[in-house]
Design a protein around this motif. Structure first.
Motif, mmCIF file in Angstrom:
data_model
loop_
_atom_site.group_PDB
_atom_site.id
_atom_site.type_symbol
_atom_site.label_atom_id
_atom_site.label_comp_id
_atom_site.label_asym_id
_atom_site.label_seq_id
_atom_site.Cartn_x
_atom_site.Cartn_y
_atom_site.Cartn_z
ATOM 1 N N ARG A 163 -24.994 -24.787 -1.888
ATOM 2 C CA ARG A 163 -26.325 -25.282 -1.499
ATOM 3 C C ARG A 163 -26.855 -26.357 -2.434
ATOM 4 N NH1 ARG A 163 -30.301 -22.744 -4.603
ATOM 5 N NH2 ARG A 163 -29.478 -21.150 -6.022
ATOM 6 N N ASP A 341 -25.139 -16.262 -4.549
ATOM 7 C CA ASP A 341 -25.647 -17.311 -3.646
ATOM 8 C C ASP A 341 -25.309 -17.012 -2.194
ATOM 9 O OD1 ASP A 341 -26.556 -18.640 -5.868
ATOM 10 O OD2 ASP A 341 -24.746 -19.876 -6.065
ATOM 11 N N GLN A 343 -25.872 -14.133 -0.650
ATOM 12 C CA GLN A 343 -26.628 -12.989 -0.153
ATOM 13 C C GLN A 343 -27.314 -13.286 1.170
ATOM 14 O OE1 GLN A 343 -29.359 -11.447 -3.029
ATOM 15 N NE2 GLN A 343 -27.772 -10.702 -4.398
ATOM 16 N N ASN A 344 -27.605 -14.542 1.414
ATOM 17 C CA ASN A 344 -28.250 -14.925 2.671
ATOM 18 C C ASN A 344 -27.195 -14.936 3.782
ATOM 19 O OD1 ASN A 344 -29.664 -16.032 4.784
ATOM 20 N ND2 ASN A 344 -30.612 -17.651 3.559
ATOM 21 N N THR A 346 -27.492 -15.459 6.889
ATOM 22 C CA THR A 346 -27.631 -16.583 7.818
ATOM 23 C C THR A 346 -26.890 -17.808 7.301
ATOM 24 O OG1 THR A 346 -29.807 -15.756 8.480
ATOM 25 C CG2 THR A 346 -29.278 -18.031 9.040
ATOM 26 N N ALA A 347 -27.019 -18.069 5.986
ATOM 27 C CA ALA A 347 -26.317 -19.216 5.399
ATOM 28 C C ALA A 347 -24.814 -19.007 5.446
ATOM 29 C CB ALA A 347 -26.785 -19.427 3.959
#
Length: 384
Positions: A163, A341, A343-344, A346-347
């Motif tokens: 990201r 990083d 953990q999301n 959706t990402a």
């Protein structure tokens, strides 16, 4: 030895059907212990392959900066969430050599995301042994040479970028330095405590054995994950990443020793009644010498196998703590910090390469388990 007319040689001695078998048996009896272990270990294919893989992995740790094309925290603001790039050899049917296509970004007004597409009209060759970001080779030799680099007009993201536009392959290479080392430090602390308390309890017995057993039962009755979280949360947030790394390693080692201590204790309880132990005591050997010279060597095979099976637990422990944000923290780079990083969900669904750091963890843990199984089978003196 007689030579026949057709050129063959024939032994004049009478044939003994047991000669070859006796020779092999005598050779095995005269062979040193390490050679017998190596012969047995070579037959365990998975263990042998895993051992070679781990030797290569640990051997490359000091050269992580040389292998990685970029620094662990080097950012590319125009390449956020860039997909993995493939290294190609042929362009329009002609051999060009290792090259990549530069990535072009376009804004998708429907999904409000950046879409990266390779510019297939511009093959840009890779450079080898080139100059790039500065790093410390083996921790203390400053260098800026890298194994491969992309040209100034292109990037080389073998596993994509995250990201913040950081190269995931470079971060995985640097993260191996902490994630693989934490297991070695933790297992050293665990073995020192486990062997000491286990040997003392098993050899002396009595009140010492009772006290050590009560301490082991108390530690083993505590839930492991909440205890990890509590001890890790007690680490001051203003400490340097190196200090946090060593504290996390020590914490993992302190919490892992009770299981080993119990194994050492049970083995010593049986070995201390052996005749060679009694003979050493009657000859005036001190308790420490009996433990070091007579008891531990007979238990060393189990300790070696236990070490290889315990290191994966240390690696997974550091990964879990860093994933939850209570272990190593940025700017430190480890596989657990990188998974933090991811953990999301959706990402990860949109950019699946963010979960790539999970693969080296799985591979290394499986390699240690296979190596431990192979060593356990090879070092077992009761197995035919």
């Amino acid at each position: 030895m007689t030579q026949l007319p057709d050129g063959r040689y024939v032994d004049d001695e009478p044939f003994d059907p047991q000669a070859s078998l006796l020779e092999l048996e005598r050779k095995d009896l005269d062979a040193p212990n390490w050679l017998l272990i190596w012969r047995k270990f070579k037959t365990h294919r998975l263990g042998l392959i895993s051992g070679i893989f781990l030797l290569i992995a640990y051997g490359l740790i000091p050269f992580a900066g040389f292998i990685a094309p970029y620094g662990p925290n080097q950012r590319f603001s125009e390449h956020l969430y860039s997909p993995p790039q493939s290294i190609k050899l042929f362009h329009e049917g002609e051999f060009v050599g290792p090259f990549v296509y530069p990535m072009t970004s376009e804004a998708n007004l429907e999904t409000f995301q950046w879409e990266f597409k390779p510019d297939t009209s511009r093959p840009l060759k890779l450079s080898f042994f080139c100059e790039g970001s500065t790093y410390n080779l083996a921790g203390f030799i400053e260098s800026n040479r890298h194994l491969f680099c992309a040209s100034e007009d292109a990037t080389i993201f073998i596993l994509g970028s995250d990201r913040l536009g950081r190269d995931i392959f470079s971060r995985v290479s640097y993260g191996a330095q902490l994630s693989l080392t934490v297991g070695l430090i933790g297992i050293t602390v665990s073995f020192v405590l486990g062997i000491f308390f286990g040997s003392v309890a098993g050899y002396f017995g009595g009140r010492v054995d009772w006290l050590v057993n009560r301490v082991i039962e108390i530690l083993r009755s505590l839930p492991e994950l909440p205890l990890w979280l509590a001890l890790s949360a007690a680490v001051p947030s203003n400490w340097s990443p190196v200090a946090v790394f060593f504290i996390i390693s020590i914490i993992l080692g302190i919490l892992d020793w009770p299981g080993l201590a119990r194994s050492v204790r049970s083995k010593f309880l049986s070995l201390r009644e052996e005749e060679y132990v009694r003979a050493a005591e009657m000859m005036g050997a001190s308790s420490g010498r009996v433990i070091r010279k007579h008891l531990l060597p007979n238990f060393m095979s189990h300790l070696i196998a236990s070490a290889t099976l315990s290191i994966p637990a240390m690696i997974l422990g550091e990964t879990a703590l860093s994933f939850l944000g209570l272990g190593l923290r940025a700017p430190a780079v480890s596989w657990g910090v990188m998974l933090n990083d991811a953990q999301n969900l959706t990402a990860v669904e949109i950019y699946p390469w963010l979960a790539v750091p999970m693969l080296p963890i799985v591979i290394v843990v499986l390699a240690f388990n296979f190596l431990g199984d192979g060593l356990r089978d090879s070092l077992d003196p009761y197995q035919q």
